[in-house]
Every structure is written in structure tokens, then in C-alpha cells.
Design a protein around this motif. Structure first.
Motif, short mmCIF file in Angstrom:
data_model
loop_
_atom_site.label_atom_id
_atom_site.label_comp_id
_atom_site.label_asym_id
_atom_site.label_seq_id
_atom_site.Cartn_x
_atom_site.Cartn_y
_atom_site.Cartn_z
N PHE A 36 0.84 -1.20 0.00
CA PHE A 36 0.00 0.00 0.00
C PHE A 36 0.87 1.26 0.00
O PHE A 36 0.62 2.20 -0.75
N THR A 95 -0.73 -1.55 -4.95
CA THR A 95 -2.05 -2.18 -4.94
C THR A 95 -2.90 -1.64 -6.08
O THR A 95 -2.65 -0.55 -6.60
N GLU A 96 -3.88 -2.41 -6.48
CA GLU A 96 -4.85 -1.98 -7.47
C GLU A 96 -6.23 -2.08 -6.84
O GLU A 96 -6.59 -3.12 -6.30
N LYS A 97 -7.00 -1.00 -6.91
CA LYS A 97 -8.31 -0.96 -6.28
C LYS A 97 -9.36 -0.59 -7.34
O LYS A 97 -9.16 0.34 -8.11
N TYR A 143 -13.57 0.17 -7.80
CA TYR A 143 -14.79 0.50 -7.08
C TYR A 143 -15.95 0.59 -8.06
O TYR A 143 -15.76 0.93 -9.22
N ALA A 156 -16.45 -0.85 -2.74
CA ALA A 156 -15.13 -1.40 -3.05
C ALA A 156 -15.35 -2.79 -3.63
O ALA A 156 -15.75 -3.72 -2.94
N ARG A 195 -13.05 -4.63 -5.96
CA ARG A 195 -11.90 -5.53 -6.15
C ARG A 195 -10.65 -4.89 -5.58
O ARG A 195 -10.43 -3.69 -5.71
N LEU A 196 -9.80 -5.74 -4.96
CA LEU A 196 -8.52 -5.30 -4.42
C LEU A 196 -7.46 -6.31 -4.83
O LEU A 196 -7.61 -7.51 -4.61
N LYS A 197 -6.38 -5.79 -5.43
CA LYS A 197 -5.24 -6.64 -5.80
C LYS A 197 -4.02 -6.14 -5.04
O LYS A 197 -3.70 -4.95 -5.09
N VAL A 198 -3.35 -7.05 -4.33
CA VAL A 198 -2.15 -6.71 -3.56
C VAL A 198 -1.06 -7.71 -3.92
O VAL A 198 -1.19 -8.90 -3.63
N ASP A 218 -5.97 -11.25 -4.76
CA ASP A 218 -6.92 -10.69 -5.71
C ASP A 218 -8.32 -11.03 -5.18
O ASP A 218 -8.80 -12.14 -5.34
#
Length: 180
Positions: free
Chosen positions: A16, A21-23, A25, A131, A133-136, A144
Motif C-alpha cells: 500500500f 495495490t490496485e483498487k 470500485y 469497493a 476488487r482489491l489486488k495486492v 486478488d
């Protein structure tokens, strides 16, 4: 995302901090879409300074920092018989209230966002920002996570789709391709 170990927490935090990260919404907004590039800073008016942020175009904007949001129109329709659009939002930067302020800047306030809208609809049960999708990219594990889309006719019978431009999966591909 809830890390289960201290090591996982540390690695995720670093992702972060380094903006790796990719977020993604989802939001229901008051009509159309595009790419928004406007710096965001604190609203210096005493009644708002702890609550609101604003764009650099405001004479009350203090300490603006660059902010960029990708926006893709997924669907147009009606919510409670009012024209709205479902959009996929991808913040390229991570400023406080970025998505909410950028949507307001282009005249498409997020439904139920009583901090930044000029009209209050007391019948709205929530802010229509989700929110999705979250990719870390952690060293321990690439994360993912996707959630369910709450803005469908099956999930909310007040939302009626008039026309569809992209499915969620196609929308993510379009956003991802624009990042290359």
C-alpha cells in the motif's frame, strides 16, 4: 483484507505504501463518465476543515496534491426513477475522498454522498460507492479479492438498467488495458 500473520500484515502494508495495490470500485452516479485529473487538498473553511476535501479549483483548497481517477461507464439506467449511471472507478492515486470529489467535480455526484452532494435524499439507505476488487502483490501471496456487485436489478429492485456498455469483467479489462 485481513492479514492472518504479522509478516503478511507488514508485506501488505508495504504494498500500500509503495502504491503497488490496485483498487476497483463501483458507484452509481448522476449520469456519464471519463478520466479525471484534478489535485485534491483540504477544504480550509472552518466548518469543513475536518470533514471535507476539495479540488485545486476551489479558492478554499489548502495543500493540493495530484490525483488521477480512471472512470468507465458500465451501465445507464434509473434508480428510483431518476437517471443514473453505474461506473467502474480506478484511483491511480490514493487521496482522501478522491473518488467522491472527482465524481462531484464532473457533475456526477455519487448517490447518497451527503458530504458532497447539494441535495439530500433521505430515502437512500447508503452511499452508492462499493469497493469491488482489491489486488495486492505480496511476496507471500498475490492477493486478488472480488466482492459481489450490489448494483444489480437482482440485488436492488430500485435499480433498473436501460443500457449496458460493458460487463464488469470487460470493464476491468478495458481499465487494465488503459494502464499499459
Amino acid at each position: 483484507m485481513i492479514p492472518l500473520t504479522k509478516q503478511a500484515s507488514t508485506q501488505a502494508s508495504k504494498c500500500f505504501e509503495k502504491r503497488q495495490t490496485e483498487k476497483y470500485y463501483l458507484a452509481l452516479v448522476e449520469e456519464n463518465v471519463l478520466e479525471i485529473n484534478a489535485s485534491i487538498g483540504k477544504d480550509s473553511r472552518p466548518e469543513f476543515e475536518k470533514i471535507r476535501m476539495c479540488t485545486e479549483s476551489s479558492k478554499f483548497c489548502a495543500f493540493p496534491k495530484s490525483a488521477l481517477t480512471k472512470v468507465l461507464l458500465l451501465e445507464r439506467g434509473y434508480y428510483k426513477n431518476q437517471p443514473v449511471s453505474k461506473v467502474l472507478l480506478y484511483p491511480m492515486t490514493g487521496r482522501r475522498h478522491q473518488l467522491r470529489i472527482h465524481c462531484k467535480l464532473i457533475g456526477h455526484t455519487i448517490l447518497g454522498d451527503f458530504t458532497y452532494c447539494d441535495v439530500r435524499d433521505e430515502d437512500l439507505r447508503r452511499m452508492f460507492l462499493h469497493a469491488f476488487r482489491l489486488k495486492v502483490p505480496c511476496a507471500l501471496e498475490n492477493i486478488d479479492i472480488k466482492t459481489k456487485d450490489p448494483f444489480t436489478e437482482n440485488e436492488d429492485n430500485l435499480w433498473k438498467v436501460k443500457e449496458t456498455f460493458y460487463s464488469l469483467d470487460d470493464g476491468i479489462r478495458v481499465i487494465d488495458n488503459s494502464l499499459l
